[in-house]
Design a protein around this motif. Structure first.
Motif, PDB file in Angstrom:
ATOM      1  N   LEU A 132       0.833  -1.210   0.000  1.00  0.00           N
ATOM      2  CA  LEU A 132       0.000   0.000   0.000  1.00  0.00           C
ATOM      3  C   LEU A 132       0.866   1.258   0.000  1.00  0.00           C
ATOM      4  CD1 LEU A 132      -2.583  -1.204   2.637  1.00  0.00           C
ATOM      5  CD2 LEU A 132      -3.144  -0.570   0.278  1.00  0.00           C
ATOM      6  N   PRO A 133       0.358   2.361  -0.575  1.00  0.00           N
ATOM      7  CA  PRO A 133       1.118   3.609  -0.551  1.00  0.00           C
ATOM      8  C   PRO A 133       1.415   4.074   0.868  1.00  0.00           C
ATOM      9  CG  PRO A 133      -0.696   3.742  -2.121  1.00  0.00           C
ATOM     10  CD  PRO A 133      -0.889   2.467  -1.360  1.00  0.00           C
ATOM     11  N   GLU A 134       2.561   4.700   1.045  1.00  0.00           N
ATOM     12  CA  GLU A 134       2.965   5.229   2.345  1.00  0.00           C
ATOM     13  C   GLU A 134       2.081   6.424   2.724  1.00  0.00           C
ATOM     14  OE1 GLU A 134       5.699   4.208   4.319  1.00  0.00           O
ATOM     15  OE2 GLU A 134       5.754   2.472   3.002  1.00  0.00           O
ATOM     16  N   PRO A 135       1.945   6.703   4.035  1.00  0.00           N
ATOM     17  CA  PRO A 135       1.171   7.883   4.436  1.00  0.00           C
ATOM     18  C   PRO A 135       1.873   9.166   4.008  1.00  0.00           C
ATOM     19  CG  PRO A 135       2.333   6.951   6.318  1.00  0.00           C
ATOM     20  CD  PRO A 135       2.506   5.978   5.192  1.00  0.00           C
ATOM     21  N   GLY A 136       1.090  10.187   3.739  1.00  0.00           N
ATOM     22  CA  GLY A 136       1.669  11.462   3.364  1.00  0.00           C
ATOM     23  C   GLY A 136       2.279  12.214   4.531  1.00  0.00           C
ATOM     24  N   ARG A 137       1.910  11.833   5.738  1.00  0.00           N
ATOM     25  CA  ARG A 137       2.433  12.508   6.926  1.00  0.00           C
ATOM     26  C   ARG A 137       2.340  11.564   8.114  1.00  0.00           C
ATOM     27  NH1 ARG A 137      -1.858  15.076  10.174  1.00  0.00           N
ATOM     28  NH2 ARG A 137      -3.839  14.232   9.429  1.00  0.00           N
ATOM     29  N   HIS A 138       3.124  11.840   9.127  1.00  0.00           N
ATOM     30  CA  HIS A 138       3.027  11.130  10.385  1.00  0.00           C
ATOM     31  C   HIS A 138       2.307  12.017  11.396  1.00  0.00           C
ATOM     32  CE1 HIS A 138       6.643   8.291   9.453  1.00  0.00           C
ATOM     33  NE2 HIS A 138       5.544   7.964   8.801  1.00  0.00           N
ATOM     34  N   VAL A 139       1.546  11.375  12.284  1.00  0.00           N
ATOM     35  CA  VAL A 139       0.787  12.102  13.306  1.00  0.00           C
ATOM     36  C   VAL A 139       1.074  11.460  14.659  1.00  0.00           C
ATOM     37  CG1 VAL A 139      -1.042  12.689  11.659  1.00  0.00           C
ATOM     38  CG2 VAL A 139      -1.267  10.643  13.099  1.00  0.00           C
ATOM     39  N   MET A 140       0.652  12.117  15.720  1.00  0.00           N
ATOM     40  CA  MET A 140       0.777  11.519  17.040  1.00  0.00           C
ATOM     41  C   MET A 140      -0.148  10.302  17.131  1.00  0.00           C
ATOM     42  SD  MET A 140       3.088  13.108  18.701  1.00  0.00           S
ATOM     43  CE  MET A 140       2.804  12.516  20.366  1.00  0.00           C
ATOM     44  N   THR A 141       0.355   9.238  17.743  1.00  0.00           N
ATOM     45  CA  THR A 141      -0.428   8.020  17.923  1.00  0.00           C
ATOM     46  C   THR A 141      -0.187   7.446  19.313  1.00  0.00           C
ATOM     47  OG1 THR A 141       1.330   6.534  17.118  1.00  0.00           O
ATOM     48  CG2 THR A 141      -0.183   7.441  15.464  1.00  0.00           C
ATOM     49  N   HIS A 142      -1.153   6.678  19.805  1.00  0.00           N
ATOM     50  CA  HIS A 142      -0.929   5.885  21.015  1.00  0.00           C
ATOM     51  C   HIS A 142      -0.007   4.729  20.691  1.00  0.00           C
ATOM     52  CE1 HIS A 142      -1.761   2.527  23.782  1.00  0.00           C
ATOM     53  NE2 HIS A 142      -2.023   3.449  24.696  1.00  0.00           N
ATOM     54  N   GLY A 143      -0.270   4.034  19.600  1.00  0.00           N
ATOM     55  CA  GLY A 143       0.627   3.018  19.106  1.00  0.00           C
ATOM     56  C   GLY A 143       0.314   1.590  19.495  1.00  0.00           C
ATOM     57  N   ASP A 144      -0.593   1.375  20.464  1.00  0.00           N
ATOM     58  CA  ASP A 144      -0.872   0.000  20.890  1.00  0.00           C
ATOM     59  C   ASP A 144      -2.279  -0.102  21.458  1.00  0.00           C
ATOM     60  OD1 ASP A 144      -0.288  -2.687  21.229  1.00  0.00           O
ATOM     61  OD2 ASP A 144       0.669  -2.421  23.177  1.00  0.00           O
TER      62      ASP A 144
END
Length: 299
Positions: free
Chosen positions: A186-198
């Motif tokens: 799948l295409p990569e995200p255009g940006r990274h955002v804050m996430t909880h992660g789990d």
């Protein structure tokens, strides 16, 4: 659950607390039969909890990780809009236990399960609102830094291959392999955002069918926005998951990347915890069942 896992029980925790934090001594200590895989968790009275790492390690490195996770958890607490544990103290090795350990506030609520609120649209909306709040937070110019979930999907090919090799007789391996092959490109995200992660069930607290709190926020940080969408696959059945997706506003590509992260996580749970942690084993199975039944992924 793990090779070389450290042994720690309520009596040892009681001695650690009494010797290092006398003001907290005298409180009852009770081990919790949670599905935790990284820490043993103990209630300390009514309002605190003790977490003791299960994996052996260098004490200085473990301490540095704890301090980093405490910073991340404080950042999460400032943006989540929900109760989350606060660090009270970090203890030192002692009483035969070789690593640092932590004391946190206790957050009331019932630990989530894959089926407990799976049909609830109210719960789905609560989860989506949490994801949107976290994703809207300022990253401070940071982006994903690391090798875990939330970065580049193909980086996990070797892990997925190992899991598939170990899952014969446990899972429909060919179907899972085909799904991963579809999702990993799948295409990569255009940006990274804050996430909880789990956002797995063990890290979510509920009251009835409403979200009541969030645990284990030490991995909070910038990553693929799709990473927190794993909550939909771990915690919701199809109709509620549709509500969750609608509120988050995920397009087809982002939604599918969230499925890929959920697959990568769930696949390891089935074989690794088959004989040692029934709760995590069952979570892996239920999540993979949802993924393989989703028409938007397999149709």
């Amino acid at each position: 659950m793990h090779d070389g896992e450290l042994a720690v029980d309520a009596d040892r925790v009681r001695r650690l607390v009494e010797h290092q934090f006398p003001a907290l001594g005298g409180r009852p200590v009770r081990a919790l039969p949670l599905a935790g895989t990284v820490n043993a968790v103990f209630r300390l009275g009514d309002d605190l909890a003790v977490r003791c790492p299960l994996h052996p390690g260098d004490p200085d490195a473990v301490l540095a990780t704890m301090q980093h996770e405490a910073d991340a958890a404080r950042e999460f607490a400032g943006i989540a809009g929900l109760p989350t544990p606060e660090l009270v103290a970090i203890g030192a090795p002692g009483e035969g236990y070789p690593l640092p350990w932590t004391v946190h506030t206790w957050i009331p609520g019932d630990v989530g399960t894959p089926a407990g609120a799976a049909h609830s649209t109210a719960f789905a909306r609560d989860l989506a609102a949490l994801v949107l709040r976290v994703h809207a937070a300022d990253t401070g110019g940071r982006s994903f830094a690391g090798s875990g979930r939330g970065g580049h999907l193909p980086d996990h090919d070797a892990w997925v291959a190992e899991c598939l090799a170990r899952s014969g007789g446990l899972l429909p391996v060919d179907r899972v392999r085909l799904l991963w092959e579809r999702l990993r490109v799948l295409p990569e995200p255009g940006r990274h955002v804050m996430t909880h992660g789990d956002l797995i069930p063990a890290n979510v607290l509920v009251r009835g069918d409403r979200l009541a709190g969030v645990l284990d926020a030490g991995g909070t940080g910038p990553a693929d926005p799709a990473l927190d969408l794993v909550a939909g696959w771990h915690l919701l059945d199809a109709d509620a998951r549709t509500v969750f997706r609608g509120v988050t506003g995920s397009d087809d590509v982002e939604w599918s990347r969230g499925a890929a992260w959920a697959l990568e996580q769930a696949l390891g749970l089935v074989w690794y915890y088959r004989d040692t942690n029934p709760t995590m084993h069952a979570l892996g199975r239920s999540t993979l069942t949802r993924l393989l039944a989703a028409p938007e992924l397999t149709g």
